[in-house]
Enzyme design. Structure first.
Site, PDB file in Angstrom:
ATOM      1  N   TRP A 127       3.910 -18.600  -7.846  1.00  0.00           N
ATOM      2  CA  TRP A 127       2.879 -18.049  -6.958  1.00  0.00           C
ATOM      3  C   TRP A 127       1.679 -18.992  -6.958  1.00  0.00           C
ATOM      4  O   TRP A 127       1.185 -19.360  -8.035  1.00  0.00           O
ATOM      5  CB  TRP A 127       2.493 -16.667  -7.477  1.00  0.00           C
ATOM      6  CG  TRP A 127       1.490 -15.925  -6.686  1.00  0.00           C
ATOM      7  CD1 TRP A 127       1.464 -15.729  -5.339  1.00  0.00           C
ATOM      8  CD2 TRP A 127       0.348 -15.236  -7.201  1.00  0.00           C
ATOM      9  NE1 TRP A 127       0.394 -14.959  -4.986  1.00  0.00           N
ATOM     10  CE2 TRP A 127      -0.315 -14.645  -6.114  1.00  0.00           C
ATOM     11  CE3 TRP A 127      -0.162 -15.050  -8.491  1.00  0.00           C
ATOM     12  CZ2 TRP A 127      -1.466 -13.888  -6.261  1.00  0.00           C
ATOM     13  CZ3 TRP A 127      -1.304 -14.303  -8.642  1.00  0.00           C
ATOM     14  CH2 TRP A 127      -1.955 -13.726  -7.538  1.00  0.00           C
ATOM     15  N   ASP A 208       3.755 -12.056 -15.910  1.00  0.00           N
ATOM     16  CA  ASP A 208       3.217 -11.573 -14.635  1.00  0.00           C
ATOM     17  C   ASP A 208       4.214 -10.535 -14.118  1.00  0.00           C
ATOM     18  O   ASP A 208       5.333 -10.862 -13.732  1.00  0.00           O
ATOM     19  CB  ASP A 208       3.064 -12.734 -13.647  1.00  0.00           C
ATOM     20  CG  ASP A 208       2.419 -12.289 -12.341  1.00  0.00           C
ATOM     21  OD1 ASP A 208       2.247 -11.077 -12.136  1.00  0.00           O
ATOM     22  OD2 ASP A 208       2.116 -13.168 -11.497  1.00  0.00           O
ATOM     23  N   ALA A 210       4.387  -8.068 -11.427  1.00  0.00           N
ATOM     24  CA  ALA A 210       3.833  -7.536 -10.179  1.00  0.00           C
ATOM     25  C   ALA A 210       4.799  -6.665  -9.403  1.00  0.00           C
ATOM     26  O   ALA A 210       4.387  -5.977  -8.464  1.00  0.00           O
ATOM     27  CB  ALA A 210       3.372  -8.700  -9.286  1.00  0.00           C
ATOM     28  N   LYS A 243       2.386  -3.224  -5.303  1.00  0.00           N
ATOM     29  CA  LYS A 243       3.678  -3.106  -4.638  1.00  0.00           C
ATOM     30  C   LYS A 243       4.348  -1.766  -4.927  1.00  0.00           C
ATOM     31  O   LYS A 243       4.723  -1.046  -4.002  1.00  0.00           O
ATOM     32  CB  LYS A 243       4.595  -4.255  -5.086  1.00  0.00           C
ATOM     33  CG  LYS A 243       3.984  -5.661  -4.973  1.00  0.00           C
ATOM     34  CD  LYS A 243       3.519  -5.985  -3.575  1.00  0.00           C
ATOM     35  CE  LYS A 243       3.158  -7.455  -3.388  1.00  0.00           C
ATOM     36  NZ  LYS A 243       2.008  -7.910  -4.167  1.00  0.00           N
TER      37      LYS A 243
END
Length: 394
Positions: A127, A208, A210, A243
């Site tokens: 990312w 991470d 997410a 999300k």
């Protein structure tokens, strides 16, 4: 003073959004922006979120400050969602943050506070905000190879060869599931090997996280992280509710530092409190309280999980549908990886020139590295999309 500023490079995804909006073609397709979309192309507010917000509106009596670490009930509920009972609560320092991005930023600040000489490693590709934030915080960085563009799978041998260069105290950013931008994930055995290597080198994993719930399910997506946390002395985790709760604009995230013992966790908790105070004082409460209400109410939690499962299943069906359409169009299995990837994204292996050609000739918008948002795929136009992709791929 201000005249000394230099122009900043535009964010490629934000730039792409502007180009898409300015395109007058009615048949255009947006596969760029990373938000979930339903079959109508809308990003819905989840049922449980609506119900929790209604309850909050009726019951909340004050908008006074909550605390530097945010809503402690939210922190506890999120710790349970991410880690289950894999690690004692006393070893976890948790701080609410403005979104997953804010959580990553606070944990990078924590790294710099604890060990300013640490080097932060991230995957190539990753990312774009990972390297940008590492640079901005002022930490040294390095990359490890991750994705084989020829096979569109994890290049695990190359990854391990690069991570062999770790030094004690280095920090390694790993995507907990649903790798962004590739959609290609480590399997359980590979996670174990990475854990062994990090322990041998004295390096610290930074997860991470997410997209929990968007890959193989809430618990399946967390399985590797939960196993790793039982085997390492320290771990950093940045989790997002953007999300899986659809709370994009409400900016709900959590930064967690797992320490080797409760005393060290208390030190980390104090440092995170101080960093929150320096950066934004008190994190925003509304979205976090909504999440806490959902996770602590059995009925709302069950409905949230059911709707999340509907979203996950829909993305899997879109993956399978696009892979099948591409198989028919190419008469080969060269794009079957799309069905094997997980999460919101896959990288198709197209060149920037081919991506630009798709945009110019067919109004199909994707990021320049050919990352596509699976949730943005038009279910009724997969054959046409496959034809356009194969046409530019030559």
């Amino acid at each position: 003073m201000l005249e000394k500023l230099t122009p900043q490079p535009p964010d490629k995804i934000i730039e792409l959004i502007g180009m898409y909006r300015a395109d007058p073609r009615t048949e255009k397709v947006d596969l760029g922006v990373g938000v979930y979309k339903d079959e109508k192309g809308a990003t819905p507010v989840m049922r449980a979120v609506k119900a929790a917000e209604k309850r909050l509106l009726e019951s909340q009596t004050s908008k006074s400050y909550v605390g530097l670490l945010g809503d402690l009930d939210f922190n506890a509920a999120m710790r349970g969602l991410v880690l289950g009972d894999a690690v004692p609560a006393g070893r976890v320092a948790a701080a609410q943050a403005p979104g997953g991005t804010g959580a990553i930023r606070q944990l990078l600040e924590l790294v710099k506070l604890a060990n300013p000489g640490a080097k932060v490693w991230y995957s190539d590709p990753t990312w774009p905000n990972h390297p940008a934030m590492v640079r901005h915080v002022g930490l040294a960085s390095a990359t490890y190879r991750y994705f084989d563009s020829a096979t569109c799978t994890v290049d695990f041998a190359a990854m391990m060869a690069d991570l062999d260069g770790l030094s004690a105290g280095d920090v390694v950013i790993l995507h907990g599931c649903c790798h962004n931008p590739t959609g290609a994930n480590l399997d359980a055995a590979q996670w174990d090997q990475v854990t062994d290597l990090l322990n041998a080198k004295g390096a610290i994993p930074f997860i991470d996280f997410a997209y929990q719930g968007f890959g193989d399910g809430l618990d399946a997506d967390a399985a590797a992280v939960r196993r790793m946390v039982t085997r390492v002395p320290q771990m950093l985790i940045a989790a997002s509710c953007s999300k899986n709760f659809g709370l994009y604009r409400d900016r709900v995230g959590i930064a967690m530092a797992v320490a080797q013992d409760a005393a060290t966790a208390d030190l980390a908790k104090g440092a995170l409190s101080s960093l929150n105070r320096l950066n934004f004082s008190f994190p925003p409460d509304h979205g976090a309280k909504v999440v806490e209400i959902i996770l602590n109410d059995p009925e709302l939690r069950a409905d949230w999980q059911a709707e999340l499962e509907e979203m996950r299943t829909r993305m899997l069906e879109l993956r399978a549908g696009l892979a099948e359409a591409l198989r028919r169009e190419t008469n080969s299995d060269s794009f079957d990886f799309v069905a094997h990837h997980r999460g919101m994204f896959s990288r198709l292996g197209l060149s920037q020139e081919q991506v630009m050609k798709l945009r110019e000739e067919s109004g199909i918008y994707m990021v320049g590295d050919s990352r596509v948002n699976i949730a943005g795929l038009p279910a009724d136009k997969l054959d046409a999309l496959a034809k356009a992709i194969v046409r530019v791929a030559g």
